[in-house]
Design a protein around this motif. Structure first.
Motif, PDB file in Angstrom:
ATOM      1  N   ASP A  46      -7.069  -3.299   4.573  1.00 49.22           N
ATOM      2  CA  ASP A  46      -7.251  -2.227   5.562  1.00 49.22           C
ATOM      3  C   ASP A  46      -6.187  -2.405   6.645  1.00 49.22           C
ATOM      4  O   ASP A  46      -6.238  -3.349   7.428  1.00 49.22           O
ATOM      5  CB  ASP A  46      -8.646  -2.277   6.171  1.00 49.22           C
ATOM      6  CG  ASP A  46      -8.945  -1.044   7.014  1.00 49.22           C
ATOM      7  OD1 ASP A  46      -8.381  -0.933   8.111  1.00 49.22           O
ATOM      8  OD2 ASP A  46      -9.747  -0.199   6.568  1.00 49.22           O
TER       9      ASP A  46
ATOM     10  N   HIS B 294      -3.579   3.570   7.378  1.00 49.49           N
ATOM     11  CA  HIS B 294      -4.020   4.519   8.404  1.00 49.49           C
ATOM     12  C   HIS B 294      -2.891   4.817   9.392  1.00 49.49           C
ATOM     13  O   HIS B 294      -2.000   4.013   9.603  1.00 49.49           O
ATOM     14  CB  HIS B 294      -5.213   3.949   9.181  1.00 49.49           C
ATOM     15  CG  HIS B 294      -6.356   3.523   8.332  1.00 49.49           C
ATOM     16  ND1 HIS B 294      -7.320   4.395   7.890  1.00 49.49           N
ATOM     17  CD2 HIS B 294      -6.676   2.308   7.817  1.00 49.49           C
ATOM     18  CE1 HIS B 294      -8.208   3.733   7.152  1.00 49.49           C
ATOM     19  NE2 HIS B 294      -7.827   2.469   7.091  1.00 49.49           N
TER      20      HIS B 294
ATOM     21  N   GLY C 222       0.811  -1.210   0.000  1.00 50.48           N
ATOM     22  CA  GLY C 222       0.000   0.000   0.000  1.00 50.48           C
ATOM     23  C   GLY C 222       0.843   1.258   0.000  1.00 50.48           C
ATOM     24  O   GLY C 222       0.549   2.224  -0.718  1.00 50.48           O
TER      25      GLY C 222
ATOM     26  N   GLU D 168      -5.839   0.325   1.872  1.00 49.37           N
ATOM     27  CA  GLU D 168      -6.003   1.566   2.632  1.00 49.37           C
ATOM     28  C   GLU D 168      -5.089   1.528   3.853  1.00 49.37           C
ATOM     29  O   GLU D 168      -5.103   0.573   4.620  1.00 49.37           O
ATOM     30  CB  GLU D 168      -7.451   1.718   3.088  1.00 49.37           C
ATOM     31  CG  GLU D 168      -7.774   3.051   3.732  1.00 49.37           C
ATOM     32  CD  GLU D 168      -7.986   4.179   2.730  1.00 49.37           C
ATOM     33  OE1 GLU D 168      -7.591   5.314   3.025  1.00 49.37           O
ATOM     34  OE2 GLU D 168      -8.560   3.896   1.662  1.00 49.37           O
TER      35      GLU D 168
ATOM     36  N   GLU E 148      -0.966   7.508   5.699  1.00 52.51           N
ATOM     37  CA  GLU E 148      -2.388   7.656   5.393  1.00 52.51           C
ATOM     38  C   GLU E 148      -2.590   7.662   3.882  1.00 52.51           C
ATOM     39  O   GLU E 148      -1.838   8.306   3.145  1.00 52.51           O
ATOM     40  CB  GLU E 148      -2.929   8.981   5.959  1.00 52.51           C
ATOM     41  CG  GLU E 148      -3.034   9.026   7.476  1.00 52.51           C
ATOM     42  CD  GLU E 148      -4.314   8.385   7.993  1.00 52.51           C
ATOM     43  OE1 GLU E 148      -5.170   8.015   7.162  1.00 52.51           O
ATOM     44  OE2 GLU E 148      -4.460   8.265   9.224  1.00 52.51           O
TER      45      GLU E 148
ATOM     46  N   PHE F 266      -4.822   5.708   0.216  1.00 54.86           N
ATOM     47  CA  PHE F 266      -5.238   4.485  -0.477  1.00 54.86           C
ATOM     48  C   PHE F 266      -4.226   4.196  -1.574  1.00 54.86           C
ATOM     49  O   PHE F 266      -3.981   5.030  -2.459  1.00 54.86           O
ATOM     50  CB  PHE F 266      -6.629   4.646  -1.089  1.00 54.86           C
ATOM     51  CG  PHE F 266      -7.102   3.419  -1.821  1.00 54.86           C
ATOM     52  CD1 PHE F 266      -7.596   2.321  -1.126  1.00 54.86           C
ATOM     53  CD2 PHE F 266      -7.039   3.348  -3.211  1.00 54.86           C
ATOM     54  CE1 PHE F 266      -8.027   1.184  -1.798  1.00 54.86           C
ATOM     55  CE2 PHE F 266      -7.463   2.222  -3.903  1.00 54.86           C
ATOM     56  CZ  PHE F 266      -7.959   1.125  -3.176  1.00 54.86           C
TER      57      PHE F 266
ATOM     58  N   LYS G 118     -11.348  -4.463  -3.446  1.00 56.22           N
ATOM     59  CA  LYS G 118     -11.146  -3.068  -3.046  1.00 56.22           C
ATOM     60  C   LYS G 118     -10.300  -2.298  -4.060  1.00 56.22           C
ATOM     61  O   LYS G 118     -10.319  -1.071  -4.072  1.00 56.22           O
ATOM     62  CB  LYS G 118     -10.477  -3.014  -1.667  1.00 56.22           C
ATOM     63  CG  LYS G 118     -11.363  -3.508  -0.533  1.00 56.22           C
ATOM     64  CD  LYS G 118     -10.641  -3.457   0.808  1.00 56.22           C
ATOM     65  CE  LYS G 118     -11.563  -3.924   1.928  1.00 56.22           C
ATOM     66  NZ  LYS G 118     -10.917  -3.922   3.243  1.00 56.22           N
TER      67      LYS G 118
ATOM     68  N   LYS H 264      -3.532   2.191  -4.747  1.00 55.97           N
ATOM     69  CA  LYS H 264      -4.161   1.405  -5.805  1.00 55.97           C
ATOM     70  C   LYS H 264      -3.137   0.431  -6.391  1.00 55.97           C
ATOM     71  O   LYS H 264      -2.058   0.834  -6.832  1.00 55.97           O
ATOM     72  CB  LYS H 264      -4.701   2.319  -6.906  1.00 55.97           C
ATOM     73  CG  LYS H 264      -5.385   1.581  -8.053  1.00 55.97           C
ATOM     74  CD  LYS H 264      -5.971   2.553  -9.056  1.00 55.97           C
ATOM     75  CE  LYS H 264      -6.507   1.833 -10.290  1.00 55.97           C
ATOM     76  NZ  LYS H 264      -7.480   0.781  -9.968  1.00 55.97           N
TER      77      LYS H 264
END
Length: 361
Positions: free
Chosen positions: A147, A50, A19, A48, A54, A56, A44, A58
């Motif tokens: 996630d 966090h 990610g 993502e 921080e 997303f 998805k 792809k």
């Protein structure tokens, strides 16, 4: 220059780096053996992240096919527990191509040597750059596939190529996207710098009576399990690790110096057990109620035994390390994999000079 990255491993570290690289603008695909993980990530369209990172990321795709993952990849990063390294290397080798960079993140101890041994055993002649990191870049947990919560990132992670004569090529492949990885002398330094070998097997085994108590009373692994006496034993093991490194021409920090540098939890005159108690990041890390955990099942065969192997070639005695390996294999040997010994890594016939030539190129 943007590169295409194949991340091998869809666990905590694999999803985090996949990610993150995608957020940084790199082309990324990810491989994992669990169909549900691949299906969820593909649904998805990425991952993502966090907290410490921080955004997303792809992805190009997620896949259960090693051939698909490696086809067209420039950089192949294995992000897996070392328990699975050799088996995964056997799956990767048929699809390696000239010019690829293969990076073990992290290698545990001597992971790069073991990977090269798999290549040799399988007759692979692909001209790759093989590199390894000393530890994982992130402190991370996957909340669900796709996630990911990153608690924090290290400021620097040591890395080196095998042979070290390829260090500049490794840096060119990795550092443009991931500047947190910094070159060190060679993979002896990334291997012998693995302090999990010191901090995991011995405290677990020396707490056996508490871990196997009936009823089991939960206790904090570092804050309560690392008593003054156990800390003293770990420091005695650490002196053996430092002696092996010195004989092989490597300068390492002692485990106390590592803790002071990483966590600012005291000074080098502070005993190890007190240094870990001064580290707030260890609060709430509990001890397992069984010895059959990665702290023993992984860190003996893939951390301590490789250090034993290097000590054997270097001609340095390691009686404290040997004792923990013997105890662990005695009580859990039926559950433990064959480790990275001098023989399994193919270095048992090497002299110290031969080993250094192999490592440095």
């Amino acid at each position: 220059m943007s590169r295409t990255w194949a991340i091998i491993g869809g666990g905590n570290g694999g999803q985090a780096i996949a990610g993150h690289l995608a957020i940084l603008g790199e082309k990324v695909r990810i491989f994992d053996v669990v169909p549900a993980t691949i299906e969820a990530i593909n649904k998805k369209g990425g991952i993502e992240l966090h907290h410490a990172v921080e955004g997303f990321g792809k992805l190009e795709f997620a896949t259960n096919s090693m051939e698909e993952a490696l086809n067209g990849a420039d950089n192949v990063m294995m992000v897996l527990p070392s328990l699975y390294h050799e088996n995964m290397a056997k799956q990767m080798v048929p699809f390696l191509k000239d010019g690829m960079t293969v990076f073990l993140h992290p290698e545990s101890s001597c992971g790069a040597i073991s990977f090269r041994k798999v290549m040799d055993d399988m007759g692979c002649t692909a001209k790759i750059v093989l590199g390894a990191a000393g530890t994982l870049l992130y402190s991370v947990r996957v909340r669900e596939p796709g996630d990911v919560y990153i608690f924090g990132m290290k400021n620097e992670v040591p890395m080196a190529a095998l042979p070290a004569s390829n260090n500049d090529k490794l840096a060119e492949a990795i550092r443009e996207a991931l500047p947190w990885f910094v070159l060190v002398d060679n993979t002896l330094k990334t291997s012998l710098g693995n302090i999990n070998a010191m901090m995991h097997p011995a405290p677990m085994l020396l707490n056996t009576s508490r871990i196997e108590a009936d009823p089991f009373i939960p206790f904090q692994y570092y804050w309560e399990g690392l008593t003054p006496t156990i800390g003293k034993y770990v420091e005695a093991m650490d002196q053996e690790r430092i002696a092996v490194a010195k004989e092989l021409g490597i300068e390492l920090r002692t485990i106390r110096e590592d803790y002071v540098a990483m966590y600012e939890c005291g000074d080098t005159d502070t005993p190890l057990d007190q240094l870990v108690k001064n580290n707030p990041g260890y609060e709430g890390i509990m001890t397992s109620n069984t010895l059959a955990t990665r702290y023993v099942l992984e860190d003996i065969p893939f951390s301590l035994e490789p250090i034993q192997a290097l000590a054997q070639v270097a001609g340095v005695p390691t009686p404290k390390i040997d004792a923990i390996v013997t105890i662990g294999r005695t009580v859990l040997g039926d559950k433990m994999q064959v480790g990275r010994t001098a023989k399994t890594m193919g270095i048992d016939k090497l002299t110290k000079e031969d080993l250094l030539c192999y490592i440095n190129g």
